[in-house]
Design a protein around this motif. Sequence first.
Motif, short mmCIF file in Angstrom:
data_model
loop_
_atom_site.label_atom_id
_atom_site.label_comp_id
_atom_site.label_asym_id
_atom_site.label_seq_id
_atom_site.Cartn_x
_atom_site.Cartn_y
_atom_site.Cartn_z
N LYS A 122 -1.02 6.48 1.78
CA LYS A 122 0.17 6.37 0.93
C LYS A 122 1.18 5.40 1.53
O LYS A 122 1.83 4.63 0.80
CB LYS A 122 0.82 7.74 0.73
CG LYS A 122 0.04 8.65 -0.20
CD LYS A 122 0.74 10.00 -0.33
CE LYS A 122 0.02 10.92 -1.27
NZ LYS A 122 0.72 12.21 -1.42
N GLU A 123 1.32 5.42 2.84
CA GLU A 123 2.25 4.48 3.48
C GLU A 123 1.79 3.05 3.27
O GLU A 123 2.61 2.15 3.04
CB GLU A 123 2.38 4.81 4.97
CG GLU A 123 3.19 6.08 5.21
CD GLU A 123 3.19 6.55 6.65
OE1 GLU A 123 2.35 6.08 7.46
OE2 GLU A 123 4.02 7.43 6.96
N ALA A 124 0.48 2.81 3.32
CA ALA A 124 -0.06 1.47 3.07
C ALA A 124 0.21 1.04 1.62
O ALA A 124 0.55 -0.13 1.37
CB ALA A 124 -1.55 1.43 3.37
N MET A 125 0.10 1.97 0.69
CA MET A 125 0.40 1.65 -0.71
C MET A 125 1.88 1.30 -0.86
O MET A 125 2.24 0.34 -1.56
CB MET A 125 0.03 2.82 -1.62
CG MET A 125 -1.46 3.07 -1.71
SD MET A 125 -1.89 4.49 -2.74
CE MET A 125 -1.70 3.74 -4.38
N GLN A 126 2.74 2.05 -0.19
CA GLN A 126 4.17 1.79 -0.25
C GLN A 126 4.49 0.43 0.38
O GLN A 126 5.32 -0.31 -0.14
CB GLN A 126 4.95 2.91 0.45
CG GLN A 126 6.43 2.80 0.33
CD GLN A 126 6.92 3.01 -1.09
OE1 GLN A 126 6.33 3.77 -1.86
NE2 GLN A 126 7.99 2.33 -1.46
N VAL B 140 3.81 -2.48 -2.12
CA VAL B 140 4.86 -2.75 -3.12
C VAL B 140 6.18 -3.14 -2.46
O VAL B 140 7.00 -3.80 -3.10
CB VAL B 140 5.04 -1.57 -4.10
CG1 VAL B 140 3.78 -1.33 -4.89
CG2 VAL B 140 5.52 -0.32 -3.42
N ALA B 141 6.37 -2.78 -1.22
CA ALA B 141 7.59 -3.20 -0.52
C ALA B 141 7.64 -4.72 -0.40
O ALA B 141 8.73 -5.31 -0.40
CB ALA B 141 7.67 -2.55 0.86
N ILE C 151 3.77 7.90 -5.89
CA ILE C 151 3.33 6.81 -5.02
C ILE C 151 2.48 5.79 -5.79
O ILE C 151 2.37 4.64 -5.39
CB ILE C 151 2.60 7.35 -3.76
CG1 ILE C 151 2.68 6.37 -2.60
CG2 ILE C 151 1.16 7.69 -4.05
CD1 ILE C 151 4.03 6.27 -1.97
N THR C 152 1.92 6.19 -6.91
CA THR C 152 1.03 5.28 -7.64
C THR C 152 1.69 4.59 -8.82
O THR C 152 1.08 3.68 -9.41
CB THR C 152 -0.24 6.01 -8.15
OG1 THR C 152 0.14 7.04 -9.04
CG2 THR C 152 -1.05 6.56 -6.99
N ARG D 168 -5.82 -4.70 -5.56
CA ARG D 168 -5.90 -3.89 -4.33
C ARG D 168 -5.17 -2.57 -4.52
O ARG D 168 -5.65 -1.50 -4.12
CB ARG D 168 -5.31 -4.66 -3.15
CG ARG D 168 -5.33 -3.89 -1.86
CD ARG D 168 -4.90 -4.76 -0.69
NE ARG D 168 -4.70 -3.92 0.46
CZ ARG D 168 -3.63 -3.95 1.23
NH1 ARG D 168 -2.66 -4.82 1.02
NH2 ARG D 168 -3.52 -3.13 2.26
N PHE D 169 -3.99 -2.61 -5.13
CA PHE D 169 -3.21 -1.40 -5.34
C PHE D 169 -3.99 -0.40 -6.17
O PHE D 169 -4.05 0.79 -5.84
CB PHE D 169 -1.86 -1.73 -6.01
CG PHE D 169 -0.97 -0.54 -6.11
CD1 PHE D 169 -0.14 -0.20 -5.06
CD2 PHE D 169 -0.96 0.26 -7.24
CE1 PHE D 169 0.68 0.93 -5.13
CE2 PHE D 169 -0.16 1.37 -7.33
CZ PHE D 169 0.67 1.71 -6.27
#
Length: 164
Positions: free
Chosen positions: A41-45, A48-49, A117-118, A135-136
């Motif tokens: 989840k941190e990688a997903m965030q 988008v950051a 998160i998604t 990728r997301f």
Amino acid sequence: MAGWDHEWQEAVSRVAAAFERLSDAARQNLEGHARGMVAHKEAMQQLVARADAAAHCAGCGGACCVRGRYHFSAVDLLVYLATAKPLFAPRFDNGLCPFLGEPECLIPAGYRPFNCITFNCDLIEDQLTRDEVSRFYRMEQELSARYAEIRALFPARSMDGPLL
């Protein structure tokens, strides 16, 4: 408000009791899955950051968060328990999403519910490259599989759905 607080406490107690009943081996297995989920989840965030999601959210006032409701699941709570992360106190009195604090979400990115998160609004997604968007969404599918892995550690359907 008091009703939601009571329901929240009952739901937390129910999931915590199931967690406590796990064997040491099962708890270690859950901890590994939980730590993997937090990192995912941190990688997903972080993805988008790069599109300056925080600025876009601030610009619209976080409309998706304001309208969010009760997405926190039993699996999300299990991740808190397995990693010994102190649990936040929802704000059922704010008339908004109970996980929305001032000025931001009460839940750290790695612990946020799946829907939170998604979700990317068009403002954010339009700032990502085609490869980043692909990728997301691959990461979203992987995250869904991670939720299923954790649910599978418990009796069928006992950890499905939102906590409330």
